[in-house]
Design a protein around this motif. Structure first.
Motif, PDB file in Angstrom:
ATOM      1  N   ARG A   8       9.214  28.833   3.635  1.00 15.37           N
ATOM      2  CA  ARG A   8       9.789  30.127   4.010  1.00 15.37           C
ATOM      3  C   ARG A   8       9.748  31.033   2.789  1.00 15.37           C
ATOM      4  NH1 ARG A   8      14.121  29.281   8.581  1.00 15.37           N
ATOM      5  NH2 ARG A   8      13.289  27.351   9.446  1.00 15.37           N
ATOM      6  N   TYR A   9       9.222  32.232   2.996  1.00 14.75           N
ATOM      7  CA  TYR A   9       8.980  33.147   1.895  1.00 14.75           C
ATOM      8  C   TYR A   9       9.361  34.560   2.312  1.00 14.75           C
ATOM      9  CZ  TYR A   9       6.026  29.149   0.838  1.00 14.75           C
ATOM     10  OH  TYR A   9       5.573  27.882   0.629  1.00 14.75           O
ATOM     11  N   ASN A  10       9.488  35.452   1.314  1.00 17.29           N
ATOM     12  CA  ASN A  10       9.677  36.845   1.699  1.00 17.29           C
ATOM     13  C   ASN A  10       8.357  37.325   2.288  1.00 17.29           C
ATOM     14  OD1 ASN A  10       7.990  38.248  -0.260  1.00 17.29           O
ATOM     15  ND2 ASN A  10       9.556  37.837  -1.786  1.00 17.29           N
ATOM     16  N   ARG A  11       8.400  38.431   2.979  1.00 17.35           N
ATOM     17  CA  ARG A  11       7.236  38.889   3.749  1.00 17.35           C
ATOM     18  C   ARG A  11       5.984  39.055   2.893  1.00 17.35           C
ATOM     19  NH1 ARG A  11       4.192  42.768   5.806  1.00 17.35           N
ATOM     20  NH2 ARG A  11       3.926  42.921   8.034  1.00 17.35           N
ATOM     21  N   ASN A  12       6.120  39.647   1.723  1.00 18.39           N
ATOM     22  CA  ASN A  12       4.958  39.880   0.861  1.00 18.39           C
ATOM     23  C   ASN A  12       4.352  38.573   0.360  1.00 18.39           C
ATOM     24  OD1 ASN A  12       5.205  42.640   1.161  1.00 18.39           O
ATOM     25  ND2 ASN A  12       6.531  42.842  -0.617  1.00 18.39           N
ATOM     26  N   GLU A  13       5.193  37.648  -0.079  1.00 17.52           N
ATOM     27  CA  GLU A  13       4.697  36.359  -0.543  1.00 17.52           C
ATOM     28  C   GLU A  13       3.982  35.610   0.586  1.00 17.52           C
ATOM     29  OE1 GLU A  13       8.312  34.604  -1.895  1.00 17.52           O
ATOM     30  OE2 GLU A  13       7.888  35.084  -3.984  1.00 17.52           O
ATOM     31  N   SER A  30       1.975  33.220  10.384  1.00 15.10           N
ATOM     32  CA  SER A  30       3.353  33.502  10.009  1.00 15.10           C
ATOM     33  C   SER A  30       4.208  33.685  11.255  1.00 15.10           C
ATOM     34  CB  SER A  30       3.439  34.758   9.137  1.00 15.10           C
ATOM     35  OG  SER A  30       3.051  35.897   9.870  1.00 15.10           O
ATOM     36  N   SER A  41      17.121  44.969   8.119  1.00 14.22           N
ATOM     37  CA  SER A  41      17.114  43.716   7.369  1.00 14.22           C
ATOM     38  C   SER A  41      15.708  43.130   7.288  1.00 14.22           C
ATOM     39  CB  SER A  41      18.068  42.713   8.008  1.00 14.22           C
ATOM     40  OG  SER A  41      17.692  42.462   9.346  1.00 14.22           O
ATOM     41  N   TYR A  42      14.735  43.983   7.327  1.00  5.35           N
ATOM     42  CA  TYR A  42      13.317  43.607   7.337  1.00  5.35           C
ATOM     43  C   TYR A  42      12.954  42.653   6.196  1.00  5.35           C
ATOM     44  CZ  TYR A  42       8.260  44.512   7.335  1.00  5.35           C
ATOM     45  OH  TYR A  42       6.901  44.398   7.361  1.00  5.35           O
ATOM     46  N   PHE A  43      13.447  42.908   5.001  1.00 10.86           N
ATOM     47  CA  PHE A  43      13.084  42.088   3.847  1.00 10.86           C
ATOM     48  C   PHE A  43      14.046  40.934   3.604  1.00 10.86           C
ATOM     49  CE2 PHE A  43      11.000  46.158   2.853  1.00 10.86           C
ATOM     50  CZ  PHE A  43       9.704  45.682   2.724  1.00 10.86           C
ATOM     51  N   LEU A  44      15.110  40.826   4.377  1.00  9.62           N
ATOM     52  CA  LEU A  44      16.100  39.771   4.168  1.00  9.62           C
ATOM     53  C   LEU A  44      15.817  38.507   4.966  1.00  9.62           C
ATOM     54  CD1 LEU A  44      19.314  41.970   4.203  1.00  9.62           C
ATOM     55  CD2 LEU A  44      18.009  41.178   2.232  1.00  9.62           C
ATOM     56  N   PRO A  46      13.568  35.499   6.019  1.00  9.78           N
ATOM     57  CA  PRO A  46      12.371  34.825   5.515  1.00  9.78           C
ATOM     58  C   PRO A  46      11.310  34.652   6.594  1.00  9.78           C
ATOM     59  CG  PRO A  46      14.171  33.264   5.742  1.00  9.78           C
ATOM     60  CD  PRO A  46      14.720  34.617   6.057  1.00  9.78           C
TER      61      PRO A  46
END
Length: 54
Positions: A8-13, A30, A41-44, A46
């Motif tokens: 599980r990663y942030n969106r960019n990773e 993904s 909460s788009y970036f919060l 995973p």
């Protein structure tokens, strides 16, 4: 076809990892990448990177 979670990663990773796997000939997908865009909460949340089970 059975999928397993790689991590599980942030969106960019997650997008970088999927691109790297693809360049090595490994199919990846993904899950949850577009979850909760509307509430901010788009970036919060995973993103799960999934690959085919061996």
């Amino acid at each position: 076809m059975s999928l397993v979670e790689l991590g599980r990663y942030n969106r960019n990773e997650a997008m970088i990892i999927i691109g790297r796997l693809d360049s090595e000939g490994i199919d990846a997908i993904s899950f949850d990448g577009n979850a909760s865009i509307a509430d901010g909460s788009y970036f919060l949340i995973p993103v799960r990177v999934m690959v085919e089970a061996a």
